[in-house]
Design an enzyme around this catalytic site. Sequence first.
Site, short mmCIF file in Angstrom:
data_model
loop_
_atom_site.label_atom_id
_atom_site.label_comp_id
_atom_site.label_asym_id
_atom_site.label_seq_id
_atom_site.Cartn_x
_atom_site.Cartn_y
_atom_site.Cartn_z
N ASP A 207 0.85 -1.19 0.00
CA ASP A 207 0.00 0.00 0.00
C ASP A 207 0.88 1.24 0.00
O ASP A 207 1.78 1.37 0.84
CB ASP A 207 -0.91 0.00 1.23
CG ASP A 207 -1.93 1.13 1.18
OD1 ASP A 207 -3.07 0.87 0.74
OD2 ASP A 207 -1.59 2.26 1.58
N ILE A 208 0.65 2.15 -0.95
CA ILE A 208 1.45 3.38 -1.03
C ILE A 208 1.09 4.29 0.14
O ILE A 208 -0.09 4.57 0.38
CB ILE A 208 1.19 4.10 -2.36
CG1 ILE A 208 1.51 3.16 -3.54
CG2 ILE A 208 2.03 5.37 -2.46
CD1 ILE A 208 1.14 3.75 -4.89
N ASN A 215 -1.98 12.65 -3.91
CA ASN A 215 -2.87 12.83 -5.05
C ASN A 215 -3.56 14.19 -5.00
O ASN A 215 -3.66 14.89 -6.00
CB ASN A 215 -3.92 11.71 -5.05
CG ASN A 215 -4.22 11.19 -6.43
OD1 ASN A 215 -3.42 11.34 -7.35
ND2 ASN A 215 -5.38 10.59 -6.59
N ASP A 224 -1.28 9.17 -10.97
CA ASP A 224 -1.25 8.02 -11.88
C ASP A 224 0.18 7.60 -12.20
O ASP A 224 0.49 6.42 -12.33
CB ASP A 224 -1.99 8.37 -13.18
CG ASP A 224 -3.50 8.43 -12.99
OD1 ASP A 224 -3.99 7.99 -11.93
OD2 ASP A 224 -4.19 8.92 -13.90
N GLU A 250 -4.70 2.35 -4.36
CA GLU A 250 -3.24 2.43 -4.27
C GLU A 250 -2.64 1.15 -3.69
O GLU A 250 -1.49 1.15 -3.25
CB GLU A 250 -2.84 3.63 -3.40
CG GLU A 250 -3.23 3.54 -1.93
CD GLU A 250 -4.62 4.08 -1.63
OE1 GLU A 250 -4.86 4.47 -0.48
OE2 GLU A 250 -5.47 4.10 -2.55
#
Length: 349
Positions: A207-208, A215, A224, A250
Site C-alpha cells: 500500500d502506497i 494525489n 497516476d 493504491e
Amino acid sequence: MRALGYANAAFDLLKRSAIPPYPQFYELLYTYATGVNPSLNNRINAIFRSGISPSSDLAEALYNEFLKSDMNDRMSSVSERMHARIESVHEAIDAAMTTANAYSGSLQSAAGDLERDLGGPAMKALATRLLTETRRMQDTNRELERKLEASRDDITALQRDLDDVRRESMLDPLTKIANRKSFDEGLADAIAEARRDGTPLCLMLVDIDHFKSFNDTYGHQTGDQVLRLVAMTLKSNIKGKDLAARYGGEEFVAVLPSTDLKGAIIVAENIRKAIQAKELLKRSTNEKLGRITASFGVASFKPTDNATALIERADQCLYAAKHAGRNRVVSEAELIEIAEVSDKDVSAA
C-alpha cells in the site's frame, strides 16, 4: 478487511440511493468506494452535491461512461467475423456438394448412353457435355479451396484477436500489470499447486503511504504516474511464476509461489527500498516532488487456508505496518511475536 470495507460501503450506497443491486451497479459503487477512478469519483461527488436523485438510468449511464469496457464490443466483432466466415465456408461446401451431385448424375447418365450404340455426332455431344460438367466441377472446387484458404488465414487472425482481447482483459488499464480478476485466478492456481505439491507459497500486500494526500496535492495525473512507478517496480523485482497485480486503488499484491516466508520478506524489503530510492519529478515542470514510500504485509500459505484466509492475514500484516509508522515490512511471524508479547504482559499484570 479493506476489501470488505469497500464492499460494505458499496452496498450501503446502493441501499441509500434505492438503486437495484445489479452486478454492474455494485461494481460502479465499489469502484467509487476504492477511489481508483478519480474521474468517476469527481462525477459522483458532483451529483451528490447537486442534490440530483440517483436512479437506475443515471447509474447505467455512469457505468457505461466510466467502467464499461470495449472488450464486449471487440468480442462481438470477433464473433460476427467468425460467424460470417463459417457461413461463407458452408455456402461454398453446399455449392460444391450440389455441383458434385449434378456431376455424379451426369456421369450416370453418360454411362447409360455409352451402353447404347451411339453414332459419331452423339458421342461428340456426350463428350462435350461431360467436359463442360467437369470444368464446372473444377471451378466449384477451386472456389471452395479459395474460401477454405481465406478462412484459414482469417481464423488465424481471429485467434490472435481473441488472444489479445483475453490478455487485455486480464490487465489493469492504468498500470499494465495484472488486474484483480487475473490476481484472483492466479492466486487460486498457486494455492492449488502449493496444496498439491506441498511447496511454499507467500502473499504480499503493498500500500502506497499517504497516497491520497499526495494525489490531492499534486493532482491525479501525477498520482497516476506514481501508481505506474510502483507497479513497474513491483513487477521488475519478482520473477518466474510470481504474479504482480493491482489490488485496488493504491494497493498492489504479489503472489510468490515456491517462496517461503523468509524469502518473501527479502523480496518485500528489496521492493520497499527500490520504491523509496526513486525521486519523483513532475514531468511538465521538472519540479522535485520528493520520494514516496510503501508499507508491506507478508503472509505464508497454510494447508488449511483458502484464498480469503491468506489475504486476510496479509492484510492484517499490512495494517500492522501502517500502524507501526509505515514504510516497513511486517510479516505474520512478527504478528505472532507481538501477540505473544501482549499475552505475557497481560499475564504479568
